[in-house]
Enzyme design. Structure first.
Site, short mmCIF file in Angstrom:
data_model
loop_
_atom_site.label_atom_id
_atom_site.label_comp_id
_atom_site.label_asym_id
_atom_site.label_seq_id
_atom_site.Cartn_x
_atom_site.Cartn_y
_atom_site.Cartn_z
N ASP A 66 0.84 -1.20 0.00
CA ASP A 66 0.00 0.00 0.00
C ASP A 66 0.88 1.25 0.00
O ASP A 66 1.54 1.52 0.99
CB ASP A 66 -0.96 0.00 1.19
N GLU A 83 12.83 2.65 6.58
CA GLU A 83 11.85 1.65 6.14
C GLU A 83 12.10 1.20 4.71
O GLU A 83 11.91 0.04 4.37
CB GLU A 83 10.45 2.26 6.27
#
Length: 801
Positions: free
Chosen positions: A459, A678
């Protein structure tokens, strides 16, 4: 200018404990400060006037001379005597020119500081130079402050430590611990904090599943014993994933209870205690599904087998009580799961459990496989996720309304036309749409696909835009093939080819068809017969056949997602095609075609990008970049490709890709104050990502505390692929272009773009020039790296990859 020292007059600060130089911070900075009588020559300069300071004329400093190779060197390791607070103040004042409490290559400071040596009691000084040493100094000072130290004797070796060794050490001894959580009376305050909660209520709330009265009573007792928490304890209904019920919790978000264990309280009584687990980090402060798989691989490399085992225990608990392994352990995730990895996760851990009690290990694996079978039948091959016509499974969760965990403005551009249509503000329209007083079927369809994108883990991406719920994605088919093979193998090798299921649930018909799925009254029940390996291997073979039929494209030498509504392939080129190698469902010929024809489409300087630039399409103000598209690189895609390539015998390709990704991680770590983010822009080799919510794991002060879960794991797993020569080259930040002596086709295609961006970034251009001017290094060995060796199910050893 050397920071001033402040300690009692007439004494000498000493540190005679000689702790290991590269030990973790608690060991290195633990203990108390010690003093002794000072030598006369140094006492007068320990305070106040310091003759080491260079003369200053206005705002100008005299330039220090450069150190030369023939300068006199001490034979003893150099150590510095440092006043912690004063040095922190001076380092930040001098070097942190952008005010973010980090020392990075983008700061405009002189990158030079004198520190007093310990052997002279701070009288003589030595210059430390460069971004890496100064940022390490700031980190060490922050750690010393954490441990209550006002003064320290600091080894220079901690400032010049090999960056690969330093990052790996920090991950193993610091980051995993900082990311570890527990849901019980001791851990609730930390785990209940939710950066995604936009309701304005910050008091913690915990939801306990139906059928766990002892757990509910435990948390009620915690609420009474700790009234300052204002803990709200709620018990969920028997079916907690009903979409209407889950939507009703949007304004009452809370943490979901997870598995607990009974322990002795020291008084001969039993008490409940939360089982530890690792969270991804930053805004993701709960147990996640597919993050946990990759995190567990890193934990296994670092020897934290029981911590990884506990995460499987939580997944078993979630399947039993919440019906699925949840996207995350918050109330707003009750309808959604994520890509399934439970079987491989359990088998990897099983192979590394202590062999002193094999029966206990066998029972633990039995519970995990039983849970996986339930999840398989009730989630992945059950409607609405299963498409009975093709037999392909899809990410297609239940749910109603707007996902509440997203950023406040995430859907504004989608909702504005509908709000205008009804003459309402976006906020008013959102409230009325969520409560059902306004119905918009087109918007319902949009959010069906949006929830599916979130369930996919990707996503968001243009690959799934307004169609995800209809796609039989190649990654999901590969993962389910692996489930089927793993379950069959475990039943055959560990459970003597018979496995009884503990819970009662319907078994989906096989092979699937619209007719068999419609006749639910004829479905078998899980308790009606034993599970045999032969059935699971037949399911795997059948799935391989439908993957080849619907997802393989011979002319393009690549696997694609299949649109079950339009009944054709979706020709977005995704790196998840290589998950078929990890799962083992590609033939040798298909593997060769993937590697020889398609790998170059995804390989760039920093590893593998999520998809191709062509598939993503043009980016503009009206069509912004998405974080799971080109040019971004994510740890799951790297690890799956490394393991898959090695599985089929393409070890050198796996090593090359691992080198690229670890080089990118290491250069960011060196240049940006130890950052472990990340994700990365793998084309520009940058963690400064502006797509969607930006990057995670980069907002810290002075010292990185956590890194980011699966990025930490990628580093530890990636190091197992590197030869000694490759590891040495990564530690010197030797570019892959230099190390391997050639650029890939993808790199050549992006060269002009990278040069153009460098022209607008003089510092980046200068850094690239410096790196490329380094001596050319060649791999001294491309022999196999020390892999994640585990024992096979039959007791023999093989690679866990």
């Amino acid at each position: 200018m050397a920071p001033a020292l402040t300690h009692p007059t007439g004494v000498n600060f000493v540190d005679e404990q000689h702790r290991p130089v590269h030990s973790d911070a608690s060991t290195y900075y633990g203990g108390e400060e010690r003093f002794s009588r000072a030598r006369t020559y140094s006492a007068s300069f320990a305070h106040g006037y310091n003759p080491k300071r260079p003369p200053v004329f206005g705002d100008e400093w005299h330039q220090r001379s450069r150190r030369m190779s023939h300068d006199e060197k001490s034979s003893a390791p150099r150590r510095f005597l440092i006043d912690v607070e004063e040095t922190i103040r001076l380092v930040l004042e001098q070097e942190d020119t952008d005010g973010d409490f980090q020392i990075s290559v983008t700061d405009a400071g002189p990158k030079l500081m004198a520190l007093g040596t310990a052997t002279s009691n701070g009288f003589k000084s030595f210059d430390i130079r460069g971004n890496y040493m100064l940022s390490n100094l700031l980190q060490e000072l922050a750690l010393a402050r954490d441990h209550g130290r006002k003064r320290i004797v600091l080894d220079e070796a901690r400032l010049t430590e090999n960056p690969v060794d330093r990052l790996s050490r920090m991950i193993k001894y610091s980051f995993w611990n900082a990311l570890t959580r527990r849901i019980d009376g001791e851990g609730l305050e930390i785990i209940c904090a939710d950066p995604k909660n936009r309701t304005g209520r910050i008091n913690p709330r915990i939801y306990v599943p139906h059928g766990e009265p002892a757990m509910a009573e435990y948390y009620r007792r915690v609420a009474k014993e700790k009234p300052h928490l204002n803990l709200d304890v709620q018990v969920l209904p028997p079916k907690p994933d009903d979409p209407v019920f889950v939507k009703s919790l949007n304004n009452k978000p809370g943490i979901l209870a997870l598995a607990m264990q009974e322990v002795d309280n020291g008084k001969g009584q039993k008490m409940l205690k939360g089982i530890p687990f690792v969270v991804p980090g930053a805004r993701f402060n709960e147990l996640y599904n597919w993050d946990s798989y990759f995190i567990s691989l890193g934990l296994l490399v670092d020897g934290y087998v029981n911590l990884a085992k506990g995460m499987v225990d939580h997944f078993i608990f979630e399947i039993q009580h919440y019906g699925k392994i949840l996207n995350g352990s918050r109330s707003y995730y009750l309808c959604r799961t994520q890509p399934p990895f439970l079987t491989d996760m359990a088998l990897q851990i099983y192979n590394q459990l202590d062999r002193s009690d094999m029966e206990e290990n066998r029972q633990w694996l039995k519970r995990a496989i039983q849970a996986a079978i339930k999840e398989y039948h009730t989630i992945w091959v059950a409607e609405p996720r299963m498409d009975p016509k093709t037999g392909l499974s899809r990410f297609r969760p239940d749910g109603l309304g707007i996902p509440p965990e997203t950023e406040a403005t995430h859907f504004t551009h989608i909702l504005e036309p509908y709000a205008a249509k009804h003459g309402l503000s976006v906020l008013e329209f959102s409230e009325r749409y969520n409560d059902g007083s306004i119905r918009e079927p087109e918007l319902d369809e949009y959010f069906l696909h949006d929830r599916s994108v979130r369930e996919s883990g990707h996503d968001t991406t243009y690959r799934f835009e307004k169609r995800c719920a209809n796609l039989g994605t190649i990654d999901l088919q590969a993962l389910l093939y692996k489930y089927e093979v793993d379950i069959g193998t475990a039943i055959r090798e560990v459970f003597d080819d018979e496995l009884e299921l503990a819970e009662d649930f319907p078994l989906t018909p096989f092979p699937p068809s619209p007719e068999s799925y419609a006749a639910t009254d004829k479905w078998e029940r899980s308790r009606s017969r034993l599970q045999k390996s032969e059935e699971w291997f037949r399911r795997a073979e059948w799935r391989k056949s439908i993957i080849d039929r619907y997802c393989w494209n011979e002319s393009k030498a690549l696997y694609f997602d299949y649109d079950t509504v339009q009944e054709k392939q979706s020709l977005y080129e995704s790196v998840t095609a290589f998950w078929t190698l990890w799962a083992g469902c590609a033939s040798e010929e298909q593997c060769w075609k993937l590697i020889s024809h398609s790998l170059k489409k995804f390989e760039v300087l920093g590893g593998l990008v999520s998809g191709t630039e062509e598939s993503r399409g043009k980016i503009s103000l009206d069509r912004p970049n998405r974080q799971w598209d080109y040019p971004y690189a994510w740890p799951p895609h790297q690890i799956m490709a490394w393991v898959g390539l090695e599985r089929y015998g393409y070890l050198e390709d796996a090593q090359r890709l691992a080198y690229r990704f670890l080089y990118m991680m290491t250069t960011a770590f060196v240049d940006f104050n130890g950052v472990v983010p990340e994700k990365f822009d793998a084309v520009r080799l940058s963690h400064l990502v502006d797509a969607e919510y930006g990057n995670q794991g980069i907002d810290f002060k002075m010292v990185p505390r956590e890194g980011f879960g699966w990025m930490n794991a990628a580093y530890q797993v990636g190091l197992t692929y590197l030869s000694t020569g490759m590891r040495r080259a990564v530690s010197t930040c030797t570019s892959p272009e230099v190390f391997f002596g050639q650029a890939t086709n993808g790199e050549l295609a992006h060269a002009s773009q990278a040069y153009a961006s460098a022209a607008n970034d003089p510092l980046g251009l200068a850094m690239d020039t410096l790196r490329l001017s380094s001596p050319v290094m060649r791999p001294t060995s491309l022999s196999g790296p020390p892999l994640l060796d585990t024992a096979d199910l039959d007791g023999t050893h093989h690679s866990a990859h």
